[in-house]
Design an enzyme around this catalytic site. Structure first.
Site, PDB file in Angstrom:
ATOM      1  N   LYS A 174       1.190  -1.249  -0.020  1.00 30.37           N
ATOM      2  CA  LYS A 174      -0.222   0.050   0.043  1.00 30.37           C
ATOM      3  C   LYS A 174       0.566   1.103  -0.132  1.00 30.37           C
ATOM      4  CE  LYS A 174      -4.228  -2.091   2.280  1.00 30.37           C
ATOM      5  NZ  LYS A 174      -5.071  -1.636   3.451  1.00 30.37           N
ATOM      6  N   HIS A 245      -7.684 -13.181   2.255  1.00 29.35           N
ATOM      7  CA  HIS A 245      -6.958 -12.202   3.831  1.00 29.35           C
ATOM      8  C   HIS A 245      -6.636 -13.461   4.284  1.00 29.35           C
ATOM      9  CE1 HIS A 245      -5.657  -8.582   3.026  1.00 29.35           C
ATOM     10  NE2 HIS A 245      -5.804  -7.883   4.061  1.00 29.35           N
ATOM     11  N   ARG A 248      -3.600 -14.898   4.786  1.00 29.46           N
ATOM     12  CA  ARG A 248      -2.610 -13.437   5.336  1.00 29.46           C
ATOM     13  C   ARG A 248      -2.928 -14.024   7.071  1.00 29.46           C
ATOM     14  NH1 ARG A 248       0.228  -8.819   3.922  1.00 29.46           N
ATOM     15  NH2 ARG A 248      -1.335  -6.754   5.260  1.00 29.46           N
ATOM     16  N   HIS A 271       2.565  -3.777   7.624  1.00 26.45           N
ATOM     17  CA  HIS A 271       1.613  -3.298   8.508  1.00 26.45           C
ATOM     18  C   HIS A 271       2.875  -1.729   8.903  1.00 26.45           C
ATOM     19  CE1 HIS A 271      -0.869  -6.496   9.902  1.00 26.45           C
ATOM     20  NE2 HIS A 271      -1.578  -5.590   8.477  1.00 26.45           N
ATOM     21  N   TYR A 280      -3.724 -10.154  15.933  1.00 25.47           N
ATOM     22  CA  TYR A 280      -3.033 -11.161  15.528  1.00 25.47           C
ATOM     23  C   TYR A 280      -2.818 -11.777  17.162  1.00 25.47           C
ATOM     24  CZ  TYR A 280      -3.693 -10.637  10.816  1.00 25.47           C
ATOM     25  OH  TYR A 280      -4.046 -10.197   9.751  1.00 25.47           O
TER      26      TYR A 280
END
Length: 299
Positions: A174, A245, A248, A271, A280
């Site tokens: 991103k 996802h 992931r 991230h 997580y």
């Protein structure tokens, strides 16, 4: 909508697509949310964006609640419009106070879904076969699980981005942030087998340098990846639903469960904020609890 508003809308969508490098899915969500907001303006008889006040912003949010949308969906729509106003404020000095002051609804706490090791093994077994498509599917599945990369990152990988000898792939994340992600021997073997001749057989007479290829020979798209994963789950005959996802989430959960430190996982996932990775830790606690309850004799 009038020509000026349409121009601002199109300019912003181009900005998130080209400069922010958001995925096709994310850009589509922004388009849908902003168009919905502009339809609200037209219905309320508000002629220009400059006329928006905090009261109109609250009314827009209220209409979303009236439709019975989830808090997560409402929060996303408000965030989309807020980002739109923030862009216009930076470029054209249009006041963005109305949406900047608008509070997001508190999101439901939902843990990311992930696969257990046994489920993953069934997926890998389902990819075994002798057809070019089978070799591609196995390489795709192995690479997604081995690296935890986003599907938008996977579909943008070119031949020159992957060093199979060193086990490293370069991905564009991103905001056009580049990072290098390692992968292990299982992914290496699967990619080697796929690259040996399956990729060229799938490509037919089409020429391009994307790593993954669809059955017509063109570059595999994000939607194409979803179809591939759905087909793998169907062949594996497991109960879990799959979405890209999930692999992931599984990558991050398995690393943290095995003792990896959070900063390393954050860097591997790309991230920018550690808080995005911290969710997580809740998943790994639930994983430990379920393991305990299923295996301890006096649980």
């Amino acid at each position: 909508m009038d020509d000026k508003v349409l121009q601002l809308r199109n300019e912003y969508i181009s900005y998130v697509r080209l400069e922010k490098n958001y995925s096709v899915h994310t850009v589509s969500e922004y388009e849908k949310d902003i168009d919905e907001f502009l339809e609200f303006l037209a219905a309320e008889g508000i002629p220009t964006i400059e006329d928006i006040t905090y009261q109109e912003a609250r009314l827009f949010a209220s209409r979303l609640y009236d439709r019975g949308l989830s808090r997560a969906t409402i929060s996303r729509k408000i965030s989309s419009v807020r980002s739109f106003f923030n862009y216009m404020n930076g470029r054209y000095n249009i006041d963005d106070t109305s949406f900047r002051l608008l509070h997001h609804p508190k999101k439901e706490e939902r843990l990311p879904a992930f696969f257990y090791v046994e489920e993953l093994e069934k997926l890998f077994v389902a990819c075994q076969g002798s057809k070019p498509r089978d070799f591609r599917d196995l390489a795709l599945l192995e690479l997604l699980y081995a690296t935890g990369i986003r599907v938008s990152e996977l579909t943008s990988i070119k031949l020159g981005d992957i060093d199979n000898e060193l086990g490293i792939v370069r991905v564009m994340g991103k905001g056009r942030k580049e990072r290098y992600v390692p992968f292990g021997s299982y992914a290496q073997s699967a990619i080697e087998l796929y690259m040996a001749d399956s990729r060229l057989l799938l490509m037919k007479n089409v020429k391009h340098d994307q790593l993954f290829v669809n059955l017509r020979g063109g570059p595999l798209t994000e939607r194409g990846v979803r179809h591939v994963l759905d087909a793998i789950v169907e062949r594996a005959a497991i109960q879990s639903k799959i979405y890209p996802h999930m692999l992931r989430h599984t990558f991050a959960t398995h690393l943290l469960s095995a003792g990896a430190d959070m900063r390393t996982v954050q860097e591997l996932l790309g991230h920018s904020d550690l808080s995005s990775t911290q969710i997580y830790t809740h998943t790994t606690k639930e994983h430990l609890r379920r393991t305990y309850m299923n295996t301890h004799p006096r649980a």
